[in-house]
Design a protein around this motif. Structure first.
Motif, PDB file in Angstrom:
ATOM      1  N   GLN A  32     -71.386 -29.241  22.457  1.00  0.00           N
ATOM      2  CA  GLN A  32     -69.679 -29.082  22.178  1.00  0.00           C
ATOM      3  C   GLN A  32     -69.008 -30.077  23.069  1.00  0.00           C
ATOM      4  N   LYS A  36     -72.999 -35.963  20.666  1.00  0.00           N
ATOM      5  CA  LYS A  36     -72.441 -37.010  19.923  1.00  0.00           C
ATOM      6  C   LYS A  36     -70.984 -36.946  19.258  1.00  0.00           C
ATOM      7  N   SER A  37     -70.933 -35.718  18.909  1.00  0.00           N
ATOM      8  CA  SER A  37     -69.622 -35.452  18.404  1.00  0.00           C
ATOM      9  C   SER A  37     -68.860 -34.358  19.412  1.00  0.00           C
ATOM     10  N   GLY A  38     -69.181 -34.516  20.813  1.00  0.00           N
ATOM     11  CA  GLY A  38     -68.390 -33.503  21.681  1.00  0.00           C
ATOM     12  C   GLY A  38     -67.165 -33.965  22.020  1.00  0.00           C
ATOM     13  N   ARG A  39     -66.505 -33.116  22.735  1.00  0.00           N
ATOM     14  CA  ARG A  39     -64.960 -33.395  22.971  1.00  0.00           C
ATOM     15  C   ARG A  39     -65.052 -34.604  24.046  1.00  0.00           C
ATOM     16  N   THR A  41     -67.234 -36.952  24.484  1.00  0.00           N
ATOM     17  CA  THR A  41     -67.612 -38.370  23.446  1.00  0.00           C
ATOM     18  C   THR A  41     -66.244 -39.038  22.797  1.00  0.00           C
ATOM     19  N   ASP A  42     -65.509 -37.829  22.409  1.00  0.00           N
ATOM     20  CA  ASP A  42     -64.294 -38.295  21.445  1.00  0.00           C
ATOM     21  C   ASP A  42     -63.277 -39.177  22.473  1.00  0.00           C
ATOM     22  N   LYS A  45     -64.326 -42.459  22.941  1.00  0.00           N
ATOM     23  CA  LYS A  45     -64.168 -43.308  21.668  1.00  0.00           C
ATOM     24  C   LYS A  45     -62.635 -43.737  21.841  1.00  0.00           C
TER      25      LYS A  45
END
Length: 353
Positions: A32, A36-39, A41-42, A45
């Protein structure tokens, strides 16, 4: 996202990690935040859309938050591993106050103790000890002992056979007695001293015992399908029944350590001896005192058996006997059921160490 928002994100990660009760739950919580789709990581990006100066500042703050989250993750992983190890150690705990486990000293089986004693006694009288195969030919087990095919005396002995045939077409058998070794030993003896005989010297006496396992269909408190027997043979010039009585009486009194032991020779029949006798003993003290107990069969070796040994019965005479080592062990150690010797009960065997 402000610095306060990043601090809140770190606190949320720490709380999620702390609530994870298993390694699998912890890995789900990690996804979470740093997956790869964790906060985190966001947020990384999203730096691409910021101006260069702001990108450096915001990137450093996000990286600091990521390091704090990874540190919290590592700490929780260690806590879960330590907890699992503690449970494992508790399950495998040892009570060090208990006495240590020591390997007990072994000992010989009571029947082997009796066999060794028998061999030592006869060795002191000048007897050799012969050993041989337990799977025997029909000729050695029966025919050479004046017990040809279809002889009624075979009925209680020719009981176990194997899928191997001899040159005579008769299957081999599990020997019912160790008498075949007497014949084998005599043949070897004759061959060994053949040159001396040709030179005119007399043939040395044959004095031998043959201990070993034997097999018959028989099972009760005093009999076993597999049992141990000791047979003896003494051949020479003028060896008589008197010598048999002297030798076996001396053996019995030595084996049982009783000088007042009495022996009785009862007339009987065996195809390989003539005359033949059963040997009984009587203790003069102890729980068996006054009773006559059969311990052996014996007799003067039959002339036909002497011939089958490669010797001349006109020049060589002698006696033979056969006794059960199991039976002697029972009497010596006060055992009333033969089957106890072969059941493998450590409680029973331990007392003979």
């Amino acid at each position: 996202m402000t610095d306060n928002d990043l601090a809140s994100l770190v606190d949320a990660a720490r709380a999620a990690f702390a609530s994870a009760g298993t390694p699998a739950d912890l890995e789900n919580a990690k996804a979470q935040f740093t997956g790869k789709s964790g906060r985190i990581t966001d947020l990384m990006k999203g730096l691409a859309a910021l101006p260069v100066e702001e990108k450096k500042t915001r990137g450093a703050a996000i990286n600091t938050a990521k390091q704090a989250i990874e540190a919290a993750l590592t700490a929780r992983r260690r806590e879960l591993a330590d907890a699992e190890l503690a449970l494992q150690l508790q399950a495998e705990s040892l009570d060090v106050s208990l006495p240590g486990r020591v390997r007990e000293q072994g000992g010989l089986h009571p029947v082997m103790l009796a066999m060794e004693r028998i061999e030592q006694i006869f060795a002191s009288m000048g007897f050799d000890v012969a050993d041989g195969p337990e799977i025997e030919s029909d000729w050695h087990s029966f025919t050479s002992l004046n017990n040809p095919p279809n002889h009624p005396a075979r009925s209680m002995q020719d009981t176990f056979y194997v899928d191997i045939q001899g040159d005579d077409g008769i299957p081999y058998n599990l020997r019912p007695h160790t008498s075949p070794m007497q014949v084998r030993y005599a043949h070897q003896h004759v061959k060994r001293f053949a040159d001396r005989v040709k030179a005119g010297e007399p043939m040395p006496e044959i004095r031998v015992i043959a201990p070993g396992r034997t097999y018959r269909v028989d099972s009760d408190a005093t009999h076993s399908p597999m049992f141990h027997q000791v047979e003896g043979l003494w051949l020479g010039e003028s060896i008589s029944f008197k010598d048999l009585k002297v030798v076996f009486t001396d053996f019995c009194r030595t084996f049982f350590e009783s000088d007042d032991l009495k022996l009785r020779f009862r007339p009987s029949f065996f195809p390989f001896t003539e005359p033949s006798a059963e040997i009984d003993i009587q203790f003069q003290s102890g729980p068996l005192s006054g009773r006559w107990l059969e311990v052996a069969g014996s007799g003067q070796v039959h002339p036909n058996v002497v011939r089958n040994m490669g010797l001349d019965p006109e020049q060589v005479t002698g006696f033979a006997f056969g006794t059960g080592a199991d039976r002697l062990a029972m009497l010596r150690y006060g055992v009333n059921d033969l089957r106890q010797f072969f059941e493998g009960d450590i409680r029973f065997l331990r007392q003979f160490r």
